[in-house]
Write a protein that holds these residues in place. Structure first.
Motif, short mmCIF file in Angstrom:
data_model
loop_
_atom_site.label_atom_id
_atom_site.label_comp_id
_atom_site.label_asym_id
_atom_site.label_seq_id
_atom_site.Cartn_x
_atom_site.Cartn_y
_atom_site.Cartn_z
N VAL A 641 0.93 -1.01 0.15
CA VAL A 641 -0.29 0.23 -0.03
C VAL A 641 0.39 1.84 0.14
CG1 VAL A 641 -1.96 1.38 1.91
CG2 VAL A 641 -1.87 -1.21 1.40
N ILE A 642 0.54 2.07 -1.20
CA ILE A 642 1.32 3.24 -1.00
C ILE A 642 0.89 4.83 -0.70
CG2 ILE A 642 3.25 2.21 -2.72
CD1 ILE A 642 1.59 3.88 -4.85
N GLY A 643 -0.71 4.66 -0.37
CA GLY A 643 -1.43 5.64 -0.12
C GLY A 643 -3.06 5.40 -0.11
N ALA A 644 -3.58 6.86 0.37
CA ALA A 644 -4.89 6.26 -0.36
C ALA A 644 -5.96 7.20 -0.76
CB ALA A 644 -5.66 6.53 1.77
N GLY A 645 -6.52 7.04 -0.87
CA GLY A 645 -7.08 7.57 -2.15
C GLY A 645 -8.62 7.93 -1.60
N GLU A 646 -9.92 8.71 -2.77
CA GLU A 646 -11.10 9.05 -1.61
C GLU A 646 -11.60 7.49 -2.06
OE1 GLU A 646 -15.18 11.56 -3.05
OE2 GLU A 646 -13.12 11.29 -4.79
N PHE A 647 -11.52 6.24 -2.84
CA PHE A 647 -12.61 5.55 -2.58
C PHE A 647 -12.06 4.08 -1.75
CE2 PHE A 647 -14.67 7.78 -6.01
CZ PHE A 647 -15.00 7.94 -6.08
N GLY A 648 -10.74 4.59 -1.27
CA GLY A 648 -9.36 3.51 -0.78
C GLY A 648 -8.87 3.77 -0.80
N GLU A 649 -7.43 1.95 -0.63
CA GLU A 649 -6.37 2.52 -0.69
C GLU A 649 -5.41 2.52 -2.01
OE1 GLU A 649 -4.99 0.31 3.32
OE2 GLU A 649 -5.16 -1.23 1.53
N VAL A 650 -4.71 2.82 -2.11
CA VAL A 650 -3.22 3.12 -3.96
C VAL A 650 -2.69 1.91 -3.26
CG1 VAL A 650 -2.43 4.34 -5.32
CG2 VAL A 650 -4.69 5.44 -3.92
N CYS A 651 -2.34 1.50 -4.26
CA CYS A 651 -1.12 -0.14 -3.77
C CYS A 651 -0.64 -0.07 -4.84
CB CYS A 651 -1.58 -1.11 -3.94
SG CYS A 651 -2.83 -1.60 -2.24
N ARG A 652 0.76 -0.06 -5.08
CA ARG A 652 2.03 -0.73 -6.06
C ARG A 652 1.77 -2.32 -6.64
NH1 ARG A 652 7.92 0.14 -4.35
NH2 ARG A 652 7.49 -1.68 -3.43
N GLY A 653 1.89 -2.82 -7.76
CA GLY A 653 1.89 -3.95 -8.07
C GLY A 653 2.59 -4.45 -9.20
N ARG A 654 2.12 -5.68 -9.29
CA ARG A 654 2.76 -6.16 -11.07
C ARG A 654 1.38 -6.61 -11.81
NH1 ARG A 654 8.51 -6.04 -11.70
NH2 ARG A 654 9.15 -5.58 -9.29
N THR A 669 -7.94 0.44 -5.07
CA THR A 669 -8.87 -0.37 -4.82
C THR A 669 -10.42 0.69 -4.30
OG1 THR A 669 -7.76 -0.31 -2.74
CG2 THR A 669 -7.37 -1.52 -4.47
N LEU A 670 -11.47 0.04 -4.93
CA LEU A 670 -12.62 0.03 -3.85
C LEU A 670 -12.77 -0.70 -3.21
CD1 LEU A 670 -15.40 1.54 -4.47
CD2 LEU A 670 -16.30 0.10 -5.72
N LYS A 671 -13.00 0.64 -1.48
CA LYS A 671 -13.02 0.04 -0.30
C LYS A 671 -14.45 -1.05 -0.25
CE LYS A 671 -14.75 4.39 1.12
NZ LYS A 671 -14.68 5.47 2.04
N ALA A 672 -14.69 -1.86 1.35
CA ALA A 672 -15.13 -2.89 1.17
C ALA A 672 -16.30 -2.09 2.10
CB ALA A 672 -15.00 -3.84 2.38
N GLY A 673 -17.69 -1.91 1.64
CA GLY A 673 -19.50 -2.17 2.09
C GLY A 673 -19.37 -0.29 1.72
N TYR A 674 -18.82 -0.32 -0.04
CA TYR A 674 -19.71 0.54 -1.13
C TYR A 674 -20.88 -0.06 -1.39
CZ TYR A 674 -18.88 -3.38 -4.40
OH TYR A 674 -19.49 -4.12 -4.73
N THR A 675 -21.09 1.42 -2.00
CA THR A 675 -22.79 1.84 -2.43
C THR A 675 -22.17 1.69 -3.26
OG1 THR A 675 -22.53 4.09 -2.56
CG2 THR A 675 -23.46 3.32 -0.15
N SER A 707 -13.98 -8.59 -9.52
CA SER A 707 -13.44 -9.28 -8.63
C SER A 707 -14.02 -8.64 -7.43
CB SER A 707 -11.44 -9.28 -8.56
OG SER A 707 -11.54 -7.66 -9.08
N CYS A 708 -13.42 -8.64 -6.12
CA CYS A 708 -13.49 -7.96 -5.17
C CYS A 708 -12.27 -8.05 -4.13
CB CYS A 708 -14.89 -8.75 -3.88
SG CYS A 708 -15.03 -8.44 -2.76
N PRO A 709 -12.14 -6.93 -4.22
CA PRO A 709 -12.53 -5.57 -4.15
C PRO A 709 -11.91 -4.81 -5.50
CG PRO A 709 -10.56 -5.17 -3.57
CD PRO A 709 -10.87 -6.44 -2.91
N VAL A 710 -12.73 -4.38 -6.04
CA VAL A 710 -12.73 -3.70 -7.18
C VAL A 710 -11.64 -2.68 -7.98
CG1 VAL A 710 -13.87 -2.30 -9.34
CG2 VAL A 710 -15.51 -3.57 -7.72
N LEU A 711 -10.89 -3.25 -8.62
CA LEU A 711 -9.95 -2.66 -8.52
C LEU A 711 -9.83 -1.45 -10.34
CD1 LEU A 711 -7.67 -5.32 -7.83
CD2 LEU A 711 -8.61 -3.86 -6.64
#
Length: 951
Positions: A641-654, A669-675, A707-711
């Motif tokens: 995880v490299i940060g946080a956005g309005e809807f969830g976490e921002v990650c680095r990956g491959r 990522t879209l955090k859990a429990g979203y509307t 997928s869960c979460p939505v990416l």
């Protein structure tokens, strides 16, 4: 501040936990002889004794003080170290005072030595290892605090020593006597460890201390049950004394759970309460009209008949639909209708009340009414009315209608309840016919025009006759004739003269409106000829008319103007056919908006790409699948995880896809429990990014909606946001590099502007930088589609929308009108941010002061060492009249010239001040960074006293 002091301060946030000791060996536990190894046999002797609490124990003693050159060794049994790195030895012993022993040589001692020997197993023998300092390792020389004489027996000393690091399976302890009279009462070997603890809702396991007294051993943590990580990594440090310190990372209770047990556990919200967000807050009672029947809920479900709108927070009360509007009043005027009404008695508990007006046409009694045709005009609009009055036009004459006035709010359509409405039934009166659509020229001679036309679309009764009005173009006097049918011949005209013709229909209700003016010309000769007539109608009623006669005697020179006219008429026919084709395409359109736009572009401007607002799609999934590629979850690996956005976490990956090299990517990522609304808004940004393909605009790799979460997967920008990157590298770049960054941003914005796209939130914080210092425009959360169908294309933001004041053009702040020109203003602020290495625009001035200063034509001064040409370009971007600001294409061209002519960047502005600059003059004061309070007060006084010089 030293590191030790920092560690001490950080340790204060932890609960006080005493160090835990665990014993490896204790001679007091022996129930039989210890049988330790002695050398020589005449040295140490095992005897039974008593400890300080008078419990029987096995001890060793030695007292060969009368014989010189003593070297007596005592070695314990093998002690396994159990993977610890440092051990402690507690010794209890007594030593006789040499002065109390008569007739002894000077070699009497009152001390002894402590040694240890490491081994991978219990391999020591009576003769191996040799009893000497090497291979044994000396720990310390042990001296008593108090010795005793015969009269003072029983004085016991306690000493504690430690040694390490240990690396083998275990060790032996050895004691060397060099001529003392002493008793070794007990030996305890132990190690220290930090016990299991809970800090910041994270559990840290039991951890042994390090090899050195100053060592810090890292212990990884894990969130307690029903908690989630809010900062990573989770770890504590265990110091050499067995105490926890320096907590890193933390957890917090998830939604639906609250802290308990002195903030060491997360317990579920009890029935009737809820907690909508993660954090350390407590559960709250359910809002009105909602109920939680189970434990651990983050949203209280609404009662039957109540609901929440998509934009309602979970802690708001559930509401219902409004009652029907009251006192609907109608007023019929021929084929027009005025409707007025009062608001409902019950608004449903909401303030977002609007109205819908539904028009139904009732042609036959006993037959259900049907929806009105599209040509019925309801002003100001049919749906979403905030005012309680409409005017309805273009109704049919002598026709019964039924109008429903519905009251709706934010939860209408969310519940099973249908909107409540009031109904009014009316019948229209007699009305004059509508206008004649168009007039055609069938034949022309030197003194006649043969005309035809189509009947009115809505005659509103039986057509009695038509009136034809005509006059010479440029003359004021007109003439009229009547006709019983939809054609007529106008006679008695002048040869080779242009005439303006209009036609209107008459019923018993009177005349309708005239048709649009049409231009027709009589021919030069009296002989009748066929006429090819084509009219191109404009808003002013002008038309183009051409007549070609079949006179064999006419010269080529006479016919040339007619030939040219005919060619022009043919071109107009082609244009008309293209327009008809476009209309046909539009009528046939029943699929996605993108398909229609692509077909339209084939007719109008092949190759031109136009941005499509994803919010125009009824189904947001259709938009995201139209513009974004769906990626399989197996291709994505999240690393950190490299940060946080309005809807969830921002990650680095491959991202590893077939036939493509593995790439480092950024993952939103879209955090859990979203509307459902949060999911739609989250994916809308992907639908926007997926339409862009430019090296200076952030690239979308794809989405994961199944997928869960939505990416959302985008390219990874190593250096992050431009503003923080510049602040970290203050002064490290030359001006050419900074201009290169600005050129990249301008190129990206030019691309977006060419696509009719307005960003609305252009700022250095929304520009990302990769490892090659390439800047890319990102963050499309505030931007919307630019409608260019009018002469003054703008975007109107929603009411209450947040506006970044320091970056926004004055007309966008005042009127919520956003254009590419307002993006140019924001770009000027970005230029100032880049040249000042991330300085905050307008420093610490309040937003109100900023708006007042800009309105009075004060502008930001040039930053330190700013080239004159760059600050001049900034001022052009900040011109108050938006139509006078430069276009992005011109900005790119200007920056390209500066990069080719680096010498122009060396001419630095002379006004290096921290105060605001007024167009046409300067204010006093010279500062490197933000001005002090005194200087800012001078600015405010100047703003209140000086007559601004307008841009």
């Amino acid at each position: 501040m030293t590191m030790d002091y920092c560690l001490w301060v950080c340790s204060l946030v932890l609960p006080v936990v005493l160090a835990v000791e665990e014993t490896l060996m204790d001679s007091r536990w022996a129930t039989t002889e210890l049988a330790w190894t002695t050398f020589p046999e005449s040295g140490w002797e095992e005897v039974s004794g008593y400890d300080d609490s008078m419990s029987p124990i096995r001890t060793y003693q030695v007292c060969n003080v009368r014989q010189p050159n003593q070297n007596n060794w005592l070695r314990t049994d093998f002690i396994p170290r159990r993977s610890v790195l440092r051990v402690y030895v507690e010794l209890k012993f007594s030593v006789r005072d040499c002065a109390s022993i008569p007739n002894i040589p000077g070699s009497c001692k009152e001390t002894f030595n402590l040694f240890y020997y490491e081994a991978d197993g219990d391999t020591a023998t009576d003769a191996s290892p040799l009893f000497r300092e090497n291979p044994y390792v000396k720990v310390d020389t042990i001296a008593p605090d108090e010795s005793f004489s015969l009269l003072e027996a029983g004085r016991i000393n306690t000493k504690l020593r430690s040694f390490g690091p240990l690396s083998k399976a275990g060790f032996y302890l050895a004691f060397q006597d060099l001529g003392a009279c002493m008793s070794l009462i007990s030996v305890r070997v132990f190690f220290k460890k930090c016990s299991t603890t809970i800090a910041n809702f994270a559990v840290f396991p039991e951890t042994a201390t390090g090899a050195e007294a100053t060592s810090l051993v890292i212990a990884p943590g894990a969130c307690v049950s029903s908690a989630m990580e809010v900062s990573v990594p989770l770890k504590l440090y265990c110091n050499g004394d067995g105490e926890w310190m320096v907590p890193v990372g933390s957890c917090t209770c998830i939604a639906g759970f609250e802290p308990s047990g002195e903030n060491t556990q997360c317990q579920a919200c009890s029935p009737g309460t809820f907690k909508s967000k993660y954090g350390e807050g407590s559960c709250s009672p359910c809002p009105p009209n909602s109920r939680a029947a189970t434990r651990g809920v983050n949203v209280c479900p609404c009662l039957t008949g109540f609901s929440r709108a998509d934009s309602d927070p979970p802690d708001t009360a559930c509401t219902t639909i409004p009652s029907s509007p009251q006192n609907v009043i109608s007023s019929v005027n021929e084929t027009s209708l005025s409707l007025e009404w009062d608001e409902p008695v019950d608004t449903g508990g909401r303030s977002d009340l609007v109205y819908n007006v539904v028009c139904k046409k009732c042609l036959s009694r006993g037959v259900p009414c049907t929806r009105c045709d599209d040509n019925v005009d309801i002003a100001p609009r049919r749906l979403g009315l905030r005012q309680r009055k409409v005017v309805v036009r273009n109704l049919l004459a002598h026709t019964p209608y039924s109008f429903e006035v519905q009251a709706v709010n934010g939860v209408s359509g969310k519940t099973a309840l249908a909107p409540r409405f009031s109904t009014v039934n009316i019948t229209t009166n007699q009305a004059a016919p509508s206008a004649v659509p168009t007039v055609h020229l069938m034949k022309s001679t030197a003194d006649t025009l043969s005309l035809s036309w189509l009947p009115p679309e809505t005659p509103n009764g039986v057509i009695l006759d038509y009136e034809i009005k005509y006059y010479e173009r440029g003359q004021g006097m007109s003439h009229t004739v009547t006709a019983q049918h939809s054609s007529a011949k106008v006679e008695g005209l002048r040869a080779a003269t242009p005439y303006v013709v209009q036609v209107r229909a008459r019923t018993v209700a009177g005349y309708g409106r005239y048709s649009n003016p049409m231009d027709f010309s009589t021919s030069l000769h009296s002989k009748e000829g066929l006429s090819l007539s084509t009219s191109l109608h404009s808003k002013e009623g002008l038309s183009l008319s051409t007549s070609l006669h079949s006179d064999p005697q006419r010269s080529v020179q006479d016919q040339l103007p007619l030939i040219v006219g005919s060619a022009t008429a043919g071109l107009v026919v082609i244009v008309a056919l293209v327009v008809m084709a476009v209309v046909c395409l539009k009528k046939q359109h029943s699929g996605s908006e993108l398909e229609y736009t692509e077909k339209l572009q084939q007719y109008i401007s092949p190759g031109m790409k136009v941005y499509i607002d994803p919010f125009t799609y009824e189904d947001p999934n259709e938009a995201v699948h139209e513009f974004a590629k769906e990626i399989d979850i197996s291709c994505v690996k999240i690393e950190e995880v490299i940060g946080a956005g309005e809807f969830g976490e921002v990650c680095r990956g491959r991202l590893k896809q077939a036939s493509r090299r593995e790439a480092v990517v950024a993952i939103k990522t879209l955090k859990a429990g979203y509307t459902e609304r949060q999911r739609r808004d989250f994916l809308a940004e992907a639908s926007i990014m997926g339409q862009f393909d430019h090296p200076n605009v952030i690239r979308l790799e794809g989405v994961l909606t199944r997928s869960c979460p939505v990416l959302i997967i985008t390219e990874f920008m190593e250096n992050g946001a431009l503003d923080s990157f510049l602040r970290l590298n203050d002064g490290r770049f030359n001006m050419t590099q900074l201009v290169g960054m600005l050129r990249g941003i301008a190129a990206g914005m030019k691309y977006l502007a060419d696509m009719n796209y307005v960003h609305r939130d252009l700022a250095a914080r929304n520009i990302l930088v990769n490892s090659n210092l390439v800047c890319k425009v990102s963050d499309f959360g505030l931007s919307r589609f630019l409608d260019d169908t009018s002469a003054d294309p703008t975007y109107t933001s929603s009411l209450g929308g947040k506006i970044p004041i320091r970056w926004t053009a004055p007309e966008a702040i005042a009127f919520r009108k956003f254009t590419t020109a307002s993006d140019v203003w924001s770009y000027g602020i970005v230029m100032w941010e880049v040249v000042s290495y991330g300085e905050r625009p307008y420093w610490d001035m309040s937003n109100q002061d900023v708006m007042t200063a800009v309105e009075q034509d004060y502008r930001l001064p040039p930053p330190m060492d700013c080239p004159m040409v760059l600050h001049q370009l900034m001022l052009e971007c900040w011109v108050k009249e938006r139509n006078l600001r430069p276009k992005f294409c011109r900005i790119v061209g200007t920056l390209d010239k500066l990069l080719r002519n680096a010498a122009s960047l060396k001419v630095v502005t002379s006004n290096q001040c921290g105060d605001l600059l007024q167009v046409g003059g300067t204010l006093p004061g010279h500062h490197r960074k933000s001005p002090d309070e005194g200087s800012q007060e001078i600015v405010r006084q100047q703003m209140s006293q000086t007559l601004p010089i307008r841009v």
